[in-house]
Motif scaffolding. Sequence first.
Motif, PDB file in Angstrom:
ATOM      1  N   ARG A 251     -10.157  39.055  52.920  1.00 19.77           N
ATOM      2  CA  ARG A 251      -8.641  38.906  52.932  1.00 19.77           C
ATOM      3  C   ARG A 251      -7.961  39.387  51.602  1.00 19.77           C
ATOM      4  O   ARG A 251      -8.634  39.428  50.621  1.00 19.77           O
ATOM      5  CB  ARG A 251      -8.479  37.536  53.360  1.00 19.77           C
ATOM      6  N   ASN A 252      -6.854  39.750  51.832  1.00 21.18           N
ATOM      7  CA  ASN A 252      -6.349  40.443  50.688  1.00 21.18           C
ATOM      8  C   ASN A 252      -5.614  39.174  49.834  1.00 21.18           C
ATOM      9  O   ASN A 252      -4.549  38.650  50.092  1.00 21.18           O
ATOM     10  CB  ASN A 252      -5.175  41.301  50.978  1.00 21.18           C
ATOM     11  N   ASN A 253      -6.499  38.715  48.694  1.00 21.91           N
ATOM     12  CA  ASN A 253      -6.069  37.650  47.977  1.00 21.91           C
ATOM     13  C   ASN A 253      -5.163  38.065  47.025  1.00 21.91           C
ATOM     14  O   ASN A 253      -4.463  37.055  46.243  1.00 21.91           O
ATOM     15  CB  ASN A 253      -7.207  37.083  47.230  1.00 21.91           C
ATOM     16  N   CYS A 254      -4.552  39.366  46.728  1.00 20.55           N
ATOM     17  CA  CYS A 254      -3.629  39.756  45.939  1.00 20.55           C
ATOM     18  C   CYS A 254      -2.085  39.497  46.483  1.00 20.55           C
ATOM     19  O   CYS A 254      -1.144  39.847  45.783  1.00 20.55           O
ATOM     20  CB  CYS A 254      -3.890  41.144  45.232  1.00 20.55           C
ATOM     21  N   GLU A 255      -2.029  39.070  47.870  1.00 18.60           N
ATOM     22  CA  GLU A 255      -0.750  39.155  48.368  1.00 18.60           C
ATOM     23  C   GLU A 255      -0.076  37.834  47.577  1.00 18.60           C
ATOM     24  O   GLU A 255      -0.532  36.762  47.464  1.00 18.60           O
ATOM     25  CB  GLU A 255      -1.043  38.675  49.742  1.00 18.60           C
ATOM     26  N   ASN A 256       1.071  38.148  47.088  1.00 19.66           N
ATOM     27  CA  ASN A 256       1.919  37.369  46.572  1.00 19.66           C
ATOM     28  C   ASN A 256       1.400  36.661  45.329  1.00 19.66           C
ATOM     29  O   ASN A 256       1.662  35.657  44.879  1.00 19.66           O
ATOM     30  CB  ASN A 256       2.488  36.245  47.312  1.00 19.66           C
ATOM     31  N   SER A 257       0.480  37.479  44.576  1.00 15.44           N
ATOM     32  CA  SER A 257       0.130  37.095  43.202  1.00 15.44           C
ATOM     33  C   SER A 257       1.014  37.189  42.185  1.00 15.44           C
ATOM     34  O   SER A 257       2.156  37.832  42.259  1.00 15.44           O
ATOM     35  CB  SER A 257      -0.846  37.876  42.851  1.00 15.44           C
ATOM     36  N   PRO A 258       0.831  36.414  41.178  1.00 14.65           N
ATOM     37  CA  PRO A 258       1.809  36.232  40.001  1.00 14.65           C
ATOM     38  C   PRO A 258       1.542  37.357  38.960  1.00 14.65           C
ATOM     39  O   PRO A 258       2.197  37.219  38.015  1.00 14.65           O
ATOM     40  CB  PRO A 258       1.519  34.807  39.456  1.00 14.65           C
ATOM     41  N   CYS A 259       0.492  38.290  39.205  1.00  9.69           N
ATOM     42  CA  CYS A 259       0.158  39.300  37.913  1.00  9.69           C
ATOM     43  C   CYS A 259       1.243  39.980  37.751  1.00  9.69           C
ATOM     44  O   CYS A 259       1.949  40.611  38.666  1.00  9.69           O
ATOM     45  CB  CYS A 259      -1.053  39.855  38.505  1.00  9.69           C
ATOM     46  N   GLU A 260       1.566  40.304  36.410  1.00 12.40           N
ATOM     47  CA  GLU A 260       2.782  41.379  35.957  1.00 12.40           C
ATOM     48  C   GLU A 260       2.581  42.631  36.438  1.00 12.40           C
ATOM     49  O   GLU A 260       3.440  43.317  36.700  1.00 12.40           O
ATOM     50  CB  GLU A 260       2.951  40.872  34.695  1.00 12.40           C
ATOM     51  N   SER A 261       1.150  43.173  36.194  1.00 11.16           N
ATOM     52  CA  SER A 261       0.825  44.581  36.282  1.00 11.16           C
ATOM     53  C   SER A 261      -0.099  44.765  37.391  1.00 11.16           C
ATOM     54  O   SER A 261       0.315  45.279  38.497  1.00 11.16           O
ATOM     55  CB  SER A 261       0.503  45.101  35.124  1.00 11.16           C
ATOM     56  N   LYS A 262      -1.442  44.515  37.360  1.00 10.36           N
ATOM     57  CA  LYS A 262      -2.478  44.683  38.382  1.00 10.36           C
ATOM     58  C   LYS A 262      -2.891  43.524  38.856  1.00 10.36           C
ATOM     59  O   LYS A 262      -3.055  42.495  38.273  1.00 10.36           O
ATOM     60  CB  LYS A 262      -3.263  45.575  37.963  1.00 10.36           C
TER      61      LYS A 262
END
Length: 549
Positions: A277-288
């Motif tokens: 799954r796309n775990n980066c959805e709505n992630s708090p990372c500023e850049s990548k």
Amino acid sequence: MMRVLILMLSFFVADGTDRVIPTCTAEACFTLYLKEKDLETASENCVNNGGNLVTMRNDNEFQSVKSALLAAEDSILNSTLWIGLVLLKGRCTDFTEELHGFRWTSEPNESKYSKWKNKPLRTCTEKRCVSTSLADDLKWTDGSCKDRAFYMCKFLSKGMCKPIVMENPGDVNYNLPFLDKPQTQSEKLAMLPHGTWAEILCGGSEDAESFLSVCDNKDGIFGWTNSERFCARDNRSCARKNGGCDQLCSETAGASVRCGCRERYYLTDDQLSCALRNNCENSPCESKCIPTATGFSCACADGFQLFEDDISCVDIDECHRSICGEHKCHNTPGSFLCECNPGFRIFAGKCEDVDECTESRCPQGCLNSQGSFSCYCHAGYDSLPDDRGTCTDINECLDKPCEDICLNTVGSFKCSCRENFVLAKNGISCVHDPTENAQNTPSPVHREEFVTKLSHLPVSFESTTINPPPLNKTNAKADSTKRRESLLGSSWILVCVLASVIPLVALIVVISVVLWKRSKKATLKNTTADNYCWVSSGLDKERKKATFN
């Protein structure tokens, strides 16, 4: 079966040396050709199959090519490999660009990324091509396009499918769009491109059931058509090859199984495979954001680094690392800028020495140095003390380098000699002309005529004539003959000397005779015999008689 064996044997005989190793990632497929070709032939082969020679426009492409090469079964560590980077004929090498005037053979043609091992050849008239090698960490080297090397083609795809999972024993042959030879499950392809069709044979024999399946786009997800379960049987169980499931397997009523996936994975349309799954959805990372098996991690763009919270990014001050060397450094967000000293210019972000000698700064000789240059004059010239870079001709004749005559020329001088002399082999001294004596020496006939004329010249001055006493004619004739023979036998130099001396001797004789006569007259006039008379002794008469007799 015999026909199949014959076809396979003919393939290996005809094309056994042209081995192809395919590798696919989630973005593209690569085919490594292990038969050396010149670049033009290699590029045509890639284009005809729907691809292009591999490129390295950025670090992602570089890593993809490196991974594909390392995955090859054959050891090609020390082998060279063409990449799609060329300098076209008529285009000059330009060291102010990252690509040095070279261009990629596929779009986009330009990029700021470079991996040169050494500076390419400076030329405007020759087509140059670029190769690389794992032994040099895939750094670029230019060379003649007529050389031969391995090559790799890159094929872009709309999407990728995972290899087919067989629930029961069977064989699968994958027919990739850009390959003529089918690939089997033993090729260990991690992904297969869109448009690949699979020939599935269940049971492992010719009498078993067979059908076709194609890697296609189904509602935005790429998967295999015609069947959700390959070579499935009603009596399959989780105890046998995990029931054909990719991750989790559970048995259901009716002697059937159901596949499932672990946390953060989901079951694809084939009901066998699992995708992350796309775990980066709505992630708090500023850049990548980088998805991982357990979640995600944050990363920063080049020139930045993670802050203590592992989410934010802060700028890296590259100037603290003396990245510009002795030149001034200005830090910028995510990068830096070098301010070069005089005699240097920016190249690939660094200060590089300018070769002023290529810009025709000097009228004659030029010597480049780090950050500067110096002019010098060729031999025969000297620089003016008040005007740097101007060369003036040296007048070598002021130092009298020649033995006789010196003529100054531009950048040199020339020696010459007066009449009857020629230059020696050293180009400075003068020697007698060996041909001059031969030209000035008269022939024997001319010498005889000259001597004859000399012998007939009269010796007379005014009214006085010198009459020598009569000589014996025979002796006189013999003496004359001897003198003539002597004169004829003498060299021309002696004749010239005699011709100069005879008039002088004649003049002296005439003067002596005149003075003698005058002295005699004066003596007779002044003689008184001291009052004695002059009496003949009779000796004169005796002399006369002896003479007449």
